[in-house]
Motif scaffolding. Structure first.
Motif, mmCIF file in Angstrom:
data_model
loop_
_atom_site.group_PDB
_atom_site.id
_atom_site.type_symbol
_atom_site.label_atom_id
_atom_site.label_comp_id
_atom_site.label_asym_id
_atom_site.label_seq_id
_atom_site.Cartn_x
_atom_site.Cartn_y
_atom_site.Cartn_z
ATOM 1 N N GLY A 6 0.825 -1.200 0.000
ATOM 2 C CA GLY A 6 0.000 0.000 0.000
ATOM 3 C C GLY A 6 0.856 1.245 0.000
ATOM 4 N N VAL A 7 0.206 2.370 -0.016
ATOM 5 C CA VAL A 7 0.899 3.652 -0.012
ATOM 6 C C VAL A 7 1.373 3.933 1.415
ATOM 7 N N SER A 8 2.644 4.248 1.557
ATOM 8 C CA SER A 8 3.212 4.554 2.865
ATOM 9 C C SER A 8 2.897 5.978 3.273
ATOM 10 N N HIS A 9 3.133 6.910 2.362
ATOM 11 C CA HIS A 9 2.866 8.320 2.628
ATOM 12 C C HIS A 9 2.866 9.080 1.309
ATOM 13 N N LEU A 10 2.431 10.292 1.369
ATOM 14 C CA LEU A 10 2.385 11.162 0.204
ATOM 15 C C LEU A 10 2.994 12.488 0.606
ATOM 16 N N LEU A 11 3.895 13.017 -0.214
ATOM 17 C CA LEU A 11 4.515 14.309 0.049
ATOM 18 C C LEU A 11 4.049 15.288 -1.017
ATOM 19 N N VAL A 25 -5.231 20.835 8.153
ATOM 20 C CA VAL A 25 -5.530 20.695 9.583
ATOM 21 C C VAL A 25 -6.912 21.248 9.927
ATOM 22 N N GLU A 26 -7.175 22.492 9.561
ATOM 23 C CA GLU A 26 -8.418 23.147 9.978
ATOM 24 C C GLU A 26 -9.633 22.730 9.159
ATOM 25 N N VAL A 27 -9.460 22.490 7.872
ATOM 26 C CA VAL A 27 -10.603 22.141 7.023
ATOM 27 C C VAL A 27 -10.823 20.634 6.968
ATOM 28 N N HIS A 31 -3.880 15.869 11.527
ATOM 29 C CA HIS A 31 -3.170 16.159 12.773
ATOM 30 C C HIS A 31 -1.664 16.179 12.521
ATOM 31 N N VAL A 32 -1.015 17.264 12.901
ATOM 32 C CA VAL A 32 0.433 17.389 12.710
ATOM 33 C C VAL A 32 1.161 16.449 13.659
ATOM 34 N N ARG A 33 2.047 15.645 13.106
ATOM 35 C CA ARG A 33 2.891 14.749 13.899
ATOM 36 C C ARG A 33 4.241 15.385 14.186
ATOM 37 N N GLU A 34 4.772 16.113 13.184
ATOM 38 C CA GLU A 34 6.118 16.658 13.324
ATOM 39 C C GLU A 34 6.329 17.813 12.358
ATOM 40 N N MET A 47 2.061 14.743 8.769
ATOM 41 C CA MET A 47 0.772 14.494 9.407
ATOM 42 C C MET A 47 0.672 13.035 9.850
ATOM 43 N N HIS A 48 -0.096 12.789 10.903
ATOM 44 C CA HIS A 48 -0.327 11.422 11.364
ATOM 45 C C HIS A 48 -1.018 10.581 10.290
ATOM 46 N N GLU A 49 -1.760 11.221 9.410
ATOM 47 C CA GLU A 49 -2.549 10.504 8.405
ATOM 48 C C GLU A 49 -1.733 10.070 7.188
ATOM 49 N N GLY A 50 -0.412 10.285 7.204
ATOM 50 C CA GLY A 50 0.426 9.819 6.101
ATOM 51 C C GLY A 50 0.707 10.868 5.044
ATOM 52 N N LEU A 51 0.404 12.106 5.321
ATOM 53 C CA LEU A 51 0.632 13.184 4.369
ATOM 54 C C LEU A 51 1.771 14.056 4.869
ATOM 55 N N GLY A 52 2.679 14.377 3.959
ATOM 56 C CA GLY A 52 3.737 15.331 4.259
ATOM 57 C C GLY A 52 3.559 16.550 3.379
#
Length: 122
Positions: A6-11, A25-27, A31-34, A47-52
């Motif tokens: 599967g997809v690990s993350h998306l930048l 985040v707002e819309v 959630h920001v992880r780092e 983001m915790h959801e796998g998005l950079g």
């Protein structure tokens, strides 16, 4: 042959990192992880959801203008499409299509602040 799971993350490279972070985040409720930086100095929001998210350099912006957008869309699963549509309309987000039935369930398509087409489906 190795098995892809599967997809690990998306930048996503953005034109305005702060604006993109507010949107996701707002819309959309991510959630920001780092918050950190790449070795080349570009800022990075993970983001915790796998998005950079990172910000394009001036050279990157010039290259993007020449090459155009190579990403067709990004898709996320959500629990309540009707509520998402209401939230997006209240936030003034451009809805491109839907909600409508698709192979993934009910899908809603809209644009992020950089014009990236986002699909959310249940």
């Amino acid at each position: 042959m190795a098995t892809i799971r599967g997809v690990s993350h998306l930048l996503l490279q953005t034109n305005d990192l702060a604006r993109a972070e507010r949107f996701y985040v707002e819309v959309l409720g991510f959630h920001v992880r780092e918050r950190t930086t790449f070795r080349d100095g570009r800022p990075l929001v993970v983001m915790h959801e796998g998005l950079g998210l990172t910000e394009l350099t001036e050279e990157g912006k010039r290259l993007r203008q020449k090459a155009g957008q190579s990403l067709e869309h990004v898709a996320f699963r959500v629990e309540n499409i009707a509520q998402l549509e209401r939230d997006l309309r209240i936030a003034g987000v451009t809805i491109v299509d839907g909600p409508k039935p698709t192979a993934y369930g009910t899908s809603l398509y809209f644009l992020d602040p950089d014009g990236v087409r986002i699909e959310c489906h249940d």
